[in-house]
Design a protein around this motif. Structure first.
Motif, PDB file in Angstrom:
ATOM      1  N   LEU A  34       0.830  -1.208   0.000  1.00 45.33           N
ATOM      2  CA  LEU A  34       0.000   0.000   0.000  1.00 45.33           C
ATOM      3  C   LEU A  34       0.861   1.254   0.000  1.00 45.33           C
ATOM      4  CD1 LEU A  34      -2.710  -1.193   2.545  1.00 45.33           C
ATOM      5  CD2 LEU A  34      -3.107  -0.685   0.139  1.00 45.33           C
ATOM      6  N   GLY A  35       2.041   1.123   0.585  1.00 46.29           N
ATOM      7  CA  GLY A  35       2.959   2.259   0.626  1.00 46.29           C
ATOM      8  C   GLY A  35       3.720   2.484  -0.664  1.00 46.29           C
ATOM      9  N   GLY A  36       3.582   1.547  -1.616  1.00 45.76           N
ATOM     10  CA  GLY A  36       4.221   1.753  -2.907  1.00 45.76           C
ATOM     11  C   GLY A  36       5.193   0.676  -3.326  1.00 45.76           C
ATOM     12  N   ARG A  37       5.495  -0.268  -2.438  1.00 47.60           N
ATOM     13  CA  ARG A  37       6.432  -1.322  -2.807  1.00 47.60           C
ATOM     14  C   ARG A  37       5.762  -2.310  -3.762  1.00 47.60           C
ATOM     15  NH1 ARG A  37      10.053  -4.318   1.648  1.00 47.60           N
ATOM     16  NH2 ARG A  37      10.759  -2.144   1.759  1.00 47.60           N
ATOM     17  N   VAL A  38       6.482  -2.754  -4.776  1.00 45.61           N
ATOM     18  CA  VAL A  38       5.952  -3.708  -5.749  1.00 45.61           C
ATOM     19  C   VAL A  38       6.175  -5.125  -5.236  1.00 45.61           C
ATOM     20  CG1 VAL A  38       6.101  -4.564  -8.114  1.00 45.61           C
ATOM     21  CG2 VAL A  38       6.409  -2.131  -7.651  1.00 45.61           C
TER      22      VAL A  38
END
Length: 261
Positions: A34-38
């Motif tokens: 959710l924080g942007g990590r793939v």
């Protein structure tokens, strides 16, 4: 922040913890997504599968700056596709409700009869009126029961005058909206290639297969990405039909020439 993942979780009514359990990962891992990590490829696949969306919608592949056509309008429009359904009847009821409740700017509906829209949610008129009170523009466009387009469609589906009767029955649910500020109901007499349901930047597209009822036809869930993609093409088609449609005036409508009242 992965806003698309946040949005899809909210629409599906799933918590990050529930997604973590489905994907068999630690809840902190989902928080990082959710924080942007793939995520790892296998986790991307499982998450997209459980959320019933395209993997590339949640985690778009980066476009190299040197790639041909990079940055040109329309490139990557396929990323607008959030998910697909084999038929409209298989779309979860909760999804219709969450999109309606979540709209902040506009709700547009283009159908012939759209009977399911009210029958699956008997409070639909009240909910639409509430959204309008909160400043949402509500525009509903139904087929003209006295029009040629509805008559032709009825014959093609093999139901004759039944479609005209279904239109009139469906409209009765929306009479209370005529006095609501911000709500409009119109009737069109155009060939309807696709039923459309727009909620801000979410669009449910229900293409019509010849001779089959809309409920049996596929449905695409689109999310607006740019001004040159699928979303805007369909949105413009709604505007074109809306511009030629006439206001619904139930007290002035005469008896249908294509069916009994």
């Amino acid at each position: 922040m992965n806003e698309r993942l946040h949005s899809v979780l909210a629409q599906r009514g799933l918590s990050p913890e529930s997604l973590a359990e489905l994907c068999e990962v630690d809840p902190k891992t989902v928080s990082r997504w959710l924080g942007g990590r793939v995520p790892h490829p296998r986790h991307r696949f499982r998450a997209a599968q459980h959320l019933r969306v395209e993997e590339l919608f949640l985690w778009p592949a980066p476009t190299p700056a040197s790639a041909p056509n990079a940055g040109q309008p329309g490139v990557g429009s396929g990323l607008e596709l959030v998910g697909t359904y084999q038929n409209r009847a298989s779309v979860p009821r909760d999804m219709w409700l969450s999109l309606l409740k979540g709209a902040q700017e506009q709700i547009d509906v283009l159908v012939f009869s759209g009977t399911f829209f009210a029958q699956s949610n008997p409070h639909v008129a009240k909910m639409l009126a509430e959204r309008a009170t909160d400043g949402v523009q509500v525009r509903l466009c139904f087929g003209d029961s006295n029009g040629q387009a509805a008559a032709i469609r009825g014959r093609e589906e093999g139901i004759g005058d039944t479609l005209a009767a279904k239109i009139r029955a469906s409209l009765t649910y929306y009479r209370p909206l005529l006095s609501e500020t911000g709500c409009e109901v119109r009737l069109h007499d155009t060939t309807l290639y696709t039923s459309l349901f727009r909620y801000d930047d979410d669009l449910l597209v229900n293409p019509h297969v010849w001779g089959q009822p809309a409920s049996a036809n596929p449905l695409l869930h689109l999310k607006r990405v740019d001004a040159a993609g699928w979303f805007d093409n369909y949105a413009q088609s709604f505007e074109a039909v809306w511009a030629t449609a006439r206001p619904w005036t139930p007290d002035q409508e005469g008896p249908s020439s294509h069916g009994q009242d």
